[in-house]
Enzyme design. Structure first.
Site, PDB file in Angstrom:
ATOM      1  N   LYS A  54      28.793  34.008  43.833  1.00  0.00           N
ATOM      2  CA  LYS A  54      29.553  34.924  44.689  1.00  0.00           C
ATOM      3  C   LYS A  54      29.048  36.359  44.524  1.00  0.00           C
ATOM      4  O   LYS A  54      28.913  37.104  45.497  1.00  0.00           O
ATOM      5  CB  LYS A  54      31.052  34.835  44.370  1.00  0.00           C
ATOM      6  CG  LYS A  54      31.696  33.563  44.901  1.00  0.00           C
ATOM      7  CD  LYS A  54      33.099  33.337  44.371  1.00  0.00           C
ATOM      8  CE  LYS A  54      33.608  31.957  44.804  1.00  0.00           C
ATOM      9  NZ  LYS A  54      34.902  31.601  44.193  1.00  0.00           N
ATOM     10  N   GLN A  98      38.981  33.535  40.234  1.00  0.00           N
ATOM     11  CA  GLN A  98      38.356  32.213  40.156  1.00  0.00           C
ATOM     12  C   GLN A  98      39.348  31.211  39.552  1.00  0.00           C
ATOM     13  O   GLN A  98      39.877  31.446  38.466  1.00  0.00           O
ATOM     14  CB  GLN A  98      37.072  32.306  39.310  1.00  0.00           C
ATOM     15  CG  GLN A  98      36.266  31.029  39.278  1.00  0.00           C
ATOM     16  CD  GLN A  98      35.724  30.632  40.651  1.00  0.00           C
ATOM     17  OE1 GLN A  98      35.244  31.463  41.402  1.00  0.00           O
ATOM     18  NE2 GLN A  98      35.824  29.349  40.982  1.00  0.00           N
ATOM     19  N   ASP A 121      40.554  35.056  49.914  1.00  0.00           N
ATOM     20  CA  ASP A 121      40.569  33.595  49.835  1.00  0.00           C
ATOM     21  C   ASP A 121      41.655  33.002  50.728  1.00  0.00           C
ATOM     22  O   ASP A 121      41.649  31.795  50.992  1.00  0.00           O
ATOM     23  CB  ASP A 121      40.849  33.150  48.382  1.00  0.00           C
ATOM     24  CG  ASP A 121      39.577  32.781  47.630  1.00  0.00           C
ATOM     25  OD1 ASP A 121      38.586  32.409  48.286  1.00  0.00           O
ATOM     26  OD2 ASP A 121      39.590  32.855  46.389  1.00  0.00           O
TER      27      ASP A 121
END
Ligand code: NAD
Length: 295
Positions: A54, A98, A121
């Site tokens: 990422k 994460q 997200d």
């Protein structure tokens, strides 16, 4: 194999190019570049790989990557304090935590603490609700990438029969919502569904997000169906080696489907490209600039 193979890598590369161009235009207008913060708690090997990729993608798109690492025994309080700092930091447009988090930390509380306008997200209840009622928000990257692949192949999805196999919060449910928004007739199948093969046989679009290698068989499919395989399963490939396969029996399905995504090289590459897209969208919204069309 008669089906067209949907080249996720090529689609992802094209999206990344559009994002990079969008970042350059944003810099001109806003006088800064978008910033994406990634938080990793602990040392999980797979999570470290995801976080690294990422970061690389963020910098590759011309954005600033902020990396925050906390030890595996970090308390929820410490993580929440970090999230609060990132929420308040004007250089940070998007925040990624994460997952999974270590057991002493309540995942739901941490996700809820992320500002909905930085939740790139799309996991927070606010963004799930926005998707459900059709307001602009952030949509989870994997299902949004799947819809981009479907629209690229099929154009208008209106009236098509779609089956989504899997009902997770990250893939199945948002996928169903996105297809419904595009006027598909959507069936969501899951572990308690009866007669799954008969349901799949009626579908123009099949999205498999189950997590079982080769679960969807070729003879379940309607001739010409478009098949999106989200699954990522590691299986033995002999001589101690392993390989990645999807949730769809690829060779069989390829004889019946009109088009199919391969694993690897289908949905997977789209996910990170869409994350970059979401971060750029967040930057525009946070700077009160119109989001460019075609992203
Ligand atoms: P999950 O384990 O949270 O959900 C799996 C779903 O499958 C559940 O809703 C369950 O009801 C359903 N299911 C299980 N057995 C079934 C059965 N026999 N019949 C019908 N449905 C059944 O998984 P997830 O997070 O949604 O991920 C699904 C797969 O997609 C995994 O292989 C995962 O690795 C992969 N994935 C890929 C990406 C990507 O970027 N390509 C992103 C996220 C997940």
């Amino acid at each position: 194999m008669t089906a067209e193979i949907i080249d996720g890598k090529a689609h992802a590369a094209a999206l990344r190019e559009r994002v990079a161009a969008g970042v350059a235009a944003f810099r001109e207008q806003a006088g800064r570049v978008p910033g994406l913060a990634v938080v990793l708690v602990g040392e999980d090997a797979a999570s470290q790989v995801y976080v690294r990729s990422k970061g690389v993608a963020t910098e590759g798109a011309g954005m600033t990557s902020f990396s925050h690492r906390l030890p595996a025994d970090a308390s929820e309080e410490v993580l929440l304090a970090l999230v609060a700092r990132l929420n308040a930091d004007p250089a940070v447009d998007g925040i990624l935590i994460q997952l999974p988090l270590p057991p002493q930390i309540n995942e739901a509380r941490v996700i809820a603490a992320i500002s909905p306008d930085k939740d790139v997200d799309g996991f927070s209840a606010i963004n799930v609700g926005r998707l459900a009622i059709g307001e602009p928000g952030f949509v989870p990257c994997t299902p949004l990438g799947c819809v981009m692949l479907l629209e690229d192949r099929l154009g208008d999805l209106s009236g098509l029969d779609a089956v989504v196999i899997g009902r997770s919060n990250i893939v199945g449910k948002p996928m169903a919502m996105l297809l419904l928004q595009r006027n598909c007739t959507v069936t969501v199948a899951h572990s308690r569904t009866r007669n799954l093969s008969a349901i799949v046989r009626g579908a123009d679009i099949v999205v498999a997000a189950v997590g079982r290698a080769g679960f969807v068989r070729g003879d379940w499919l309607k001739s010409g169906a478009t098949v999106i395989d989200v699954g990522i399963n590691r299986v033995a490939a002999g001589e101690g080696r392993t390989r990645l396969v999807g949730d769809v029996a690829f060779e069989e399905a390829g004889q019946v489907a009109g088009a199919i995504t391969p694993v690897p090289g289908g949905v997977g590459p789209m996910t990170i490209a869409v994350l970059m897209r979401n971060a750029l969208v967040a930057a525009h919204r946070n700077a009160s600039l119109p989001v460019p069309a075609g992203l």
